[in-house]
Design a protein around this motif. Structure first.
Motif, PDB file in Angstrom:
ATOM      1  N   VAL A  19     -44.295  22.436  32.413  1.00  0.00           N
ATOM      2  CA  VAL A  19     -43.104  22.060  33.163  1.00  0.00           C
ATOM      3  C   VAL A  19     -42.355  20.938  32.460  1.00  0.00           C
ATOM      4  O   VAL A  19     -42.948  19.922  32.083  1.00  0.00           O
ATOM      5  CB  VAL A  19     -43.465  21.621  34.594  1.00  0.00           C
ATOM      6  N   ALA A  20     -41.067  21.132  32.290  1.00  0.00           N
ATOM      7  CA  ALA A  20     -40.203  20.085  31.740  1.00  0.00           C
ATOM      8  C   ALA A  20     -39.609  19.289  32.897  1.00  0.00           C
ATOM      9  O   ALA A  20     -39.167  19.873  33.893  1.00  0.00           O
ATOM     10  CB  ALA A  20     -39.088  20.701  30.904  1.00  0.00           C
ATOM     11  N   VAL A  21     -39.604  17.978  32.783  1.00  0.00           N
ATOM     12  CA  VAL A  21     -39.025  17.092  33.799  1.00  0.00           C
ATOM     13  C   VAL A  21     -37.947  16.244  33.135  1.00  0.00           C
ATOM     14  O   VAL A  21     -38.214  15.553  32.150  1.00  0.00           O
ATOM     15  CB  VAL A  21     -40.095  16.178  34.431  1.00  0.00           C
TER      16      VAL A  21
ATOM     17  N   ALA B 138     -41.043  26.127  33.721  1.00  0.00           N
ATOM     18  CA  ALA B 138     -40.183  25.659  34.808  1.00  0.00           C
ATOM     19  C   ALA B 138     -39.561  24.318  34.442  1.00  0.00           C
ATOM     20  O   ALA B 138     -40.020  23.629  33.526  1.00  0.00           O
ATOM     21  CB  ALA B 138     -40.981  25.530  36.104  1.00  0.00           C
ATOM     22  N   LEU B 139     -38.530  23.968  35.207  1.00  0.00           N
ATOM     23  CA  LEU B 139     -37.802  22.712  35.014  1.00  0.00           C
ATOM     24  C   LEU B 139     -37.659  22.004  36.359  1.00  0.00           C
ATOM     25  O   LEU B 139     -37.349  22.644  37.371  1.00  0.00           O
ATOM     26  CB  LEU B 139     -36.409  22.997  34.454  1.00  0.00           C
ATOM     27  N   ILE B 140     -37.883  20.697  36.375  1.00  0.00           N
ATOM     28  CA  ILE B 140     -37.696  19.905  37.598  1.00  0.00           C
ATOM     29  C   ILE B 140     -36.869  18.667  37.277  1.00  0.00           C
ATOM     30  O   ILE B 140     -37.101  18.004  36.259  1.00  0.00           O
ATOM     31  CB  ILE B 140     -39.037  19.506  38.242  1.00  0.00           C
TER      32      ILE B 140
ATOM     33  N   SER C  23     -30.942  31.402  32.952  1.00  0.00           N
ATOM     34  CA  SER C  23     -30.689  32.711  32.345  1.00  0.00           C
ATOM     35  C   SER C  23     -31.981  33.414  31.954  1.00  0.00           C
ATOM     36  O   SER C  23     -32.017  34.645  31.835  1.00  0.00           O
ATOM     37  CB  SER C  23     -29.785  32.563  31.116  1.00  0.00           C
ATOM     38  N   SER C  24     -33.063  32.643  31.790  1.00  0.00           N
ATOM     39  CA  SER C  24     -34.365  33.220  31.451  1.00  0.00           C
ATOM     40  C   SER C  24     -35.164  33.596  32.696  1.00  0.00           C
ATOM     41  O   SER C  24     -36.289  34.094  32.582  1.00  0.00           O
ATOM     42  CB  SER C  24     -35.182  32.228  30.612  1.00  0.00           C
ATOM     43  N   GLY C  25     -34.591  33.339  33.872  1.00  0.00           N
ATOM     44  CA  GLY C  25     -35.288  33.655  35.110  1.00  0.00           C
ATOM     45  C   GLY C  25     -36.441  32.718  35.415  1.00  0.00           C
ATOM     46  O   GLY C  25     -37.362  33.062  36.167  1.00  0.00           O
ATOM     47  N   LYS C  26     -36.393  31.515  34.841  1.00  0.00           N
ATOM     48  CA  LYS C  26     -37.444  30.532  35.081  1.00  0.00           C
ATOM     49  C   LYS C  26     -37.029  29.592  36.212  1.00  0.00           C
ATOM     50  O   LYS C  26     -35.868  29.189  36.294  1.00  0.00           O
ATOM     51  CB  LYS C  26     -37.736  29.742  33.799  1.00  0.00           C
ATOM     52  N   PRO C  27     -37.955  29.218  37.099  1.00  0.00           N
ATOM     53  CA  PRO C  27     -37.594  28.410  38.265  1.00  0.00           C
ATOM     54  C   PRO C  27     -37.173  26.987  37.906  1.00  0.00           C
ATOM     55  O   PRO C  27     -37.650  26.400  36.936  1.00  0.00           O
ATOM     56  CB  PRO C  27     -38.867  28.409  39.111  1.00  0.00           C
TER      57      PRO C  27
END
Length: 220
Positions: free
Chosen positions: A5-7, A89-91, A127-131
């Motif tokens: 996960v990237a924050v 994912a990204l937060i 665009s990659s369908g990642k949350p």
């Protein structure tokens, strides 16, 4: 397999950077759930520096990446190094840094623009369908990232930030601090956090649900 996960952080401190409690709660929950986390921040000057004791602006300059490193205990990278393909994912925690350093919403309202590096990365996840998870005032960037019709929350419907977001094309939904709003089409999860929270436990209740749901969505 552990999720990566990237924050994205925006400084250190509620009034001019990332909200510290929101950021720490996010990192704590990700760790509890066994996720591998990498923090990022733009290597740019803060919009300004606020004295968090008095609330007054201070006559000094600070760097967003350097200040964010305080929260990440030095384990942070320049946002320019982030690639969506490296993560699940990204937060984005809130704090006024999201509206001052990651975008100019704090000064421009509905006419705001998102920092190009933030916009490019977030759109790559979308665009990659990642949350993507966004909390507090960070969802004011949602219309730029996902386009008109995106569903998210900033807490109360009558909040000025919610009104400005609707003007940008957001479909705003009111939400209790303990809950989350999910846009299943865009895989976006939002929670009010300190837009409504009266205590750290208030904030944690919604943020834990946001993190849990974001991680669940990585499997869909």
């Amino acid at each position: 397999m552990n999720k990566k996960v990237a924050v994205i952080l925006s400084g250190c401190g509620v009034y001019d950077g990332s909200e510290i409690y929101e950021s720490v709660i996010t990192l704590l929950r990700l760790d509890q759930r066994g996720a591998t986390v990498q923090c990022f921040a733009p290597n740019i000057a803060q919009m300004h520096v606020i004295n968090h004791l008095t609330g007054e602006e201070m006559p000094e300059n600070r760097n967003v990446l350097v200040e964010s490193a305080r929260l990440a205990r030095g384990e942070i990278k320049d946002l320019s190094e982030a690639r969506a393909e490296d993560f699940d994912a990204l937060i984005m925690p809130g704090g006024f840094g999201a509206a001052k350093n990651l975008s100019d919403f704090a000064t421009q309202g509905a006419a705001c623009q998102v920092l190009p590096a933030v916009l490019e990365l977030a759109q790559s996840f979308a665009s990659s369908g990642k949350p993507v998870g966004m909390m507090c005032i960070a969802p004011t960037m949602a219309a730029h990232i996902f386009g008109p019709g995106v569903v998210c929350t900033l807490g109360n419907d009558d909040d000025p930030a919610a009104a400005a977001s609707r003007e940008m094309g957001v479909e705003h939904q009111a939400c209790e601090v303990t809950e989350i709003i999910e846009d299943s089409k865009n895989k976006l999860v939002t929670t009010p956090a300190y837009m409504l929270a009266q205590s750290i436990s208030d904030a944690a209740s919604g943020i834990y649900k946001l993190v849990d749901r974001v991680l669940e969505l990585t499997n869909k």
